[in-house]
Design a protein around this motif. Structure first.
Motif, PDB file in Angstrom:
ATOM      1  N   TYR A  53       0.825  -1.214   0.000  1.00 10.16           N
ATOM      2  CA  TYR A  53       0.000   0.000   0.000  1.00 10.16           C
ATOM      3  C   TYR A  53       0.857   1.261   0.000  1.00 10.16           C
ATOM      4  O   TYR A  53       0.588   2.210  -0.748  1.00 10.16           O
ATOM      5  CB  TYR A  53      -0.942   0.016   1.207  1.00 10.16           C
ATOM      6  N   LEU A  54       1.895   1.275   0.836  1.00  5.67           N
ATOM      7  CA  LEU A  54       2.746   2.457   0.915  1.00  5.67           C
ATOM      8  C   LEU A  54       3.493   2.724  -0.383  1.00  5.67           C
ATOM      9  O   LEU A  54       3.533   3.859  -0.866  1.00  5.67           O
ATOM     10  CB  LEU A  54       3.749   2.322   2.067  1.00  5.67           C
ATOM     11  N   THR A  55       4.086   1.686  -0.953  1.00  2.06           N
ATOM     12  CA  THR A  55       4.839   1.898  -2.195  1.00  2.06           C
ATOM     13  C   THR A  55       3.922   2.283  -3.343  1.00  2.06           C
ATOM     14  O   THR A  55       4.297   3.094  -4.189  1.00  2.06           O
ATOM     15  CB  THR A  55       5.678   0.658  -2.562  1.00  2.06           C
ATOM     16  N   THR A  56       2.718   1.729  -3.356  1.00  3.42           N
ATOM     17  CA  THR A  56       1.751   2.107  -4.396  1.00  3.42           C
ATOM     18  C   THR A  56       1.337   3.567  -4.235  1.00  3.42           C
ATOM     19  O   THR A  56       1.238   4.305  -5.224  1.00  3.42           O
ATOM     20  CB  THR A  56       0.522   1.179  -4.359  1.00  3.42           C
ATOM     21  N   ALA A  57       1.120   3.994  -3.007  1.00  2.00           N
ATOM     22  CA  ALA A  57       0.766   5.400  -2.761  1.00  2.00           C
ATOM     23  C   ALA A  57       1.908   6.322  -3.176  1.00  2.00           C
ATOM     24  O   ALA A  57       1.679   7.345  -3.845  1.00  2.00           O
ATOM     25  CB  ALA A  57       0.421   5.607  -1.286  1.00  2.00           C
ATOM     26  N   PHE A  58       3.147   5.968  -2.812  1.00  2.00           N
ATOM     27  CA  PHE A  58       4.298   6.784  -3.212  1.00  2.00           C
ATOM     28  C   PHE A  58       4.413   6.857  -4.735  1.00  2.00           C
ATOM     29  O   PHE A  58       4.681   7.922  -5.295  1.00  2.00           O
ATOM     30  CB  PHE A  58       5.598   6.236  -2.622  1.00  2.00           C
ATOM     31  N   ALA A  59       4.216   5.734  -5.396  1.00  2.00           N
ATOM     32  CA  ALA A  59       4.310   5.712  -6.860  1.00  2.00           C
ATOM     33  C   ALA A  59       3.226   6.581  -7.483  1.00  2.00           C
ATOM     34  O   ALA A  59       3.487   7.321  -8.439  1.00  2.00           O
ATOM     35  CB  ALA A  59       4.224   4.285  -7.378  1.00  2.00           C
ATOM     36  N   ALA A  60       2.010   6.504  -6.955  1.00  2.00           N
ATOM     37  CA  ALA A  60       0.911   7.324  -7.491  1.00  2.00           C
ATOM     38  C   ALA A  60       1.206   8.813  -7.300  1.00  2.00           C
ATOM     39  O   ALA A  60       1.014   9.615  -8.232  1.00  2.00           O
ATOM     40  CB  ALA A  60      -0.406   6.945  -6.813  1.00  2.00           C
ATOM     41  N   PHE A  61       1.691   9.188  -6.118  1.00  2.00           N
ATOM     42  CA  PHE A  61       2.041  10.592  -5.875  1.00  2.00           C
ATOM     43  C   PHE A  61       3.157  11.040  -6.806  1.00  2.00           C
ATOM     44  O   PHE A  61       3.136  12.162  -7.310  1.00  2.00           O
ATOM     45  CB  PHE A  61       2.449  10.813  -4.421  1.00  2.00           C
ATOM     46  N   GLU A  62       4.114  10.172  -7.033  1.00  2.00           N
ATOM     47  CA  GLU A  62       5.214  10.523  -7.921  1.00  2.00           C
ATOM     48  C   GLU A  62       4.731  10.702  -9.357  1.00  2.00           C
ATOM     49  O   GLU A  62       5.136  11.645 -10.046  1.00  2.00           O
ATOM     50  CB  GLU A  62       6.316   9.464  -7.872  1.00  2.00           C
ATOM     51  N   LEU A  63       3.863   9.805  -9.814  1.00  2.00           N
ATOM     52  CA  LEU A  63       3.348   9.923 -11.184  1.00  2.00           C
ATOM     53  C   LEU A  63       2.599  11.240 -11.373  1.00  2.00           C
ATOM     54  O   LEU A  63       2.738  11.896 -12.410  1.00  2.00           O
ATOM     55  CB  LEU A  63       2.442   8.737 -11.518  1.00  2.00           C
ATOM     56  N   VAL A  64       1.815  11.637 -10.381  1.00  2.00           N
ATOM     57  CA  VAL A  64       1.083  12.905 -10.470  1.00  2.00           C
ATOM     58  C   VAL A  64       2.043  14.080 -10.313  1.00  2.00           C
ATOM     59  O   VAL A  64       2.019  15.022 -11.115  1.00  2.00           O
ATOM     60  CB  VAL A  64      -0.038  12.969  -9.411  1.00  2.00           C
ATOM     61  N   GLY A  65       2.888  14.023  -9.291  1.00  2.00           N
ATOM     62  CA  GLY A  65       3.790  15.132  -9.008  1.00  2.00           C
ATOM     63  C   GLY A  65       4.773  15.418 -10.125  1.00  2.00           C
ATOM     64  O   GLY A  65       5.158  16.574 -10.344  1.00  2.00           O
ATOM     65  N   ASP A  66       5.168  14.399 -10.832  1.00  2.00           N
ATOM     66  CA  ASP A  66       6.141  14.581 -11.903  1.00  2.00           C
ATOM     67  C   ASP A  66       5.577  15.386 -13.073  1.00  2.00           C
ATOM     68  O   ASP A  66       6.331  15.954 -13.840  1.00  2.00           O
ATOM     69  CB  ASP A  66       6.648  13.228 -12.404  1.00  2.00           C
ATOM     70  N   THR A  67       4.271  15.437 -13.203  1.00  2.00           N
ATOM     71  CA  THR A  67       3.675  16.190 -14.310  1.00  2.00           C
ATOM     72  C   THR A  67       3.536  17.673 -13.985  1.00  2.00           C
ATOM     73  O   THR A  67       3.207  18.458 -14.875  1.00  2.00           O
ATOM     74  CB  THR A  67       2.284  15.626 -14.669  1.00  2.00           C
ATOM     75  N   LEU A  68       3.766  18.048 -12.734  1.00  2.00           N
ATOM     76  CA  LEU A  68       3.624  19.446 -12.327  1.00  2.00           C
ATOM     77  C   LEU A  68       4.840  20.255 -12.754  1.00  2.00           C
ATOM     78  O   LEU A  68       5.973  19.772 -12.701  1.00  2.00           O
ATOM     79  CB  LEU A  68       3.446  19.531 -10.813  1.00  2.00           C
ATOM     80  N   PRO A  69       4.623  21.498 -13.158  1.00  2.00           N
ATOM     81  CA  PRO A  69       5.751  22.330 -13.606  1.00  2.00           C
ATOM     82  C   PRO A  69       6.799  22.578 -12.521  1.00  2.00           C
ATOM     83  O   PRO A  69       7.969  22.778 -12.822  1.00  2.00           O
ATOM     84  CB  PRO A  69       5.089  23.655 -14.006  1.00  2.00           C
ATOM     85  N   ALA A  70       6.389  22.543 -11.269  1.00  2.00           N
ATOM     86  CA  ALA A  70       7.320  22.816 -10.170  1.00  2.00           C
ATOM     87  C   ALA A  70       8.134  21.589  -9.753  1.00  2.00           C
ATOM     88  O   ALA A  70       8.937  21.674  -8.828  1.00  2.00           O
ATOM     89  CB  ALA A  70       6.545  23.345  -8.960  1.00  2.00           C
ATOM     90  N   ALA A  71       7.944  20.465 -10.409  1.00  2.00           N
ATOM     91  CA  ALA A  71       8.687  19.245 -10.054  1.00  2.00           C
ATOM     92  C   ALA A  71      10.185  19.476 -10.259  1.00  2.00           C
ATOM     93  O   ALA A  71      10.602  19.974 -11.302  1.00  2.00           O
ATOM     94  CB  ALA A  71       8.220  18.074 -10.902  1.00  2.00           C
ATOM     95  N   PRO A  72      10.995  19.119  -9.261  1.00  2.00           N
ATOM     96  CA  PRO A  72      12.441  19.324  -9.405  1.00  2.00           C
ATOM     97  C   PRO A  72      13.051  18.357 -10.416  1.00  2.00           C
ATOM     98  O   PRO A  72      12.482  17.305 -10.707  1.00  2.00           O
ATOM     99  CB  PRO A  72      12.984  19.046  -7.999  1.00  2.00           C
ATOM    100  N   SER A  73      14.199  18.708 -10.909  1.00  2.00           N
ATOM    101  CA  SER A  73      14.911  17.860 -11.862  1.00  2.00           C
ATOM    102  C   SER A  73      15.371  16.574 -11.193  1.00  2.00           C
ATOM    103  O   SER A  73      15.835  16.578 -10.059  1.00  2.00           O
ATOM    104  CB  SER A  73      16.132  18.605 -12.405  1.00  2.00           C
ATOM    105  N   ARG A  74      15.271  15.486 -11.906  1.00  2.00           N
ATOM    106  CA  ARG A  74      15.754  14.197 -11.393  1.00  2.00           C
ATOM    107  C   ARG A  74      17.265  14.181 -11.255  1.00  2.00           C
ATOM    108  O   ARG A  74      17.815  13.313 -10.624  1.00  2.00           O
ATOM    109  CB  ARG A  74      15.290  13.065 -12.313  1.00  2.00           C
ATOM    110  N   LYS A  75      17.940  15.153 -11.879  1.00  2.00           N
ATOM    111  CA  LYS A  75      19.396  15.201 -11.801  1.00  2.00           C
ATOM    112  C   LYS A  75      19.891  15.983 -10.593  1.00  2.00           C
ATOM    113  O   LYS A  75      21.087  15.989 -10.328  1.00  2.00           O
ATOM    114  CB  LYS A  75      19.968  15.797 -13.089  1.00  2.00           C
TER     115      LYS A  75
END
Length: 156
Positions: A53-75
């Motif tokens: 449940y926790l890893t699925t929630a983290f993955a879902a938040f990451e998938l949504v958060g990554d589409t936001l313009p304010a998302a930091p660079s992965r580098k």
């Protein structure tokens, strides 16, 4: 068998470079439903409902958060380090499920570095082609999801 572990660990590491939490969610879900056998390993906790449940929630938040313009660079340091850690851990989980936990760590880390840098370059080119980032981010999400499924479903 060790070549198989190395290849699968590298591949799941590449996915961790694209989306840090997605491989953890996929591996935890796969272990929970019995696709991966972790029962007699130090990583058996990955198959628990709480971990799933926790890893699925983290993955879902990451998938949504990554589409936001304010998302930091992965580098940036934190994002890059997170991907390295999750890539190594995901490689260890695959290695453990195939009887050799330690063999999967380094290929997972190397895959995460390759996925982070290669994914960044791929997404930048796609964003330039599309004229905006959102379609590139969604395409990268789809690639990461399909790759996770293919890796996890063939690793046992």
């Amino acid at each position: 068998m060790s070549v198989q572990i190395i290849l699968f660990a590298f591949a799941i590491g590449v996915v961790a470079g694209l989306r840090a939490a997605l491989p953890l969610a996929a591996l935890s879900g796969a272990a929970r439903v019995g696709w991966l056998s972790l029962a007699a390993t130090p990583l058996a906790f990955v198959a628990t409902p709480v971990a799933s449940y926790l890893t699925t929630a983290f993955a879902a938040f990451e998938l949504v958060g990554d589409t936001l313009p304010a998302a930091p660079s992965r580098k940036q340091l934190l994002g890059f380090a997170t991907r390295i850690v999750t890539g190594g851990f995901a490689g260890a989980v695959l290695g453990a499920s195939l009887g050799a936990l330690w063999i999967g760590i380094l290929p997972g880390i190397i895959g995460a570095v390759a996925g982070t840098l290669g994914g960044y370059a791929m997404r930048a080119r796609l964003a330039a082609t599309f004229g905006r980032d959102l379609p590139a981010a969604l395409l990268e999400d789809a690639i990461a999801i399909v790759a996770c499924y293919m890796i996890v479903s063939h690793a046992y």
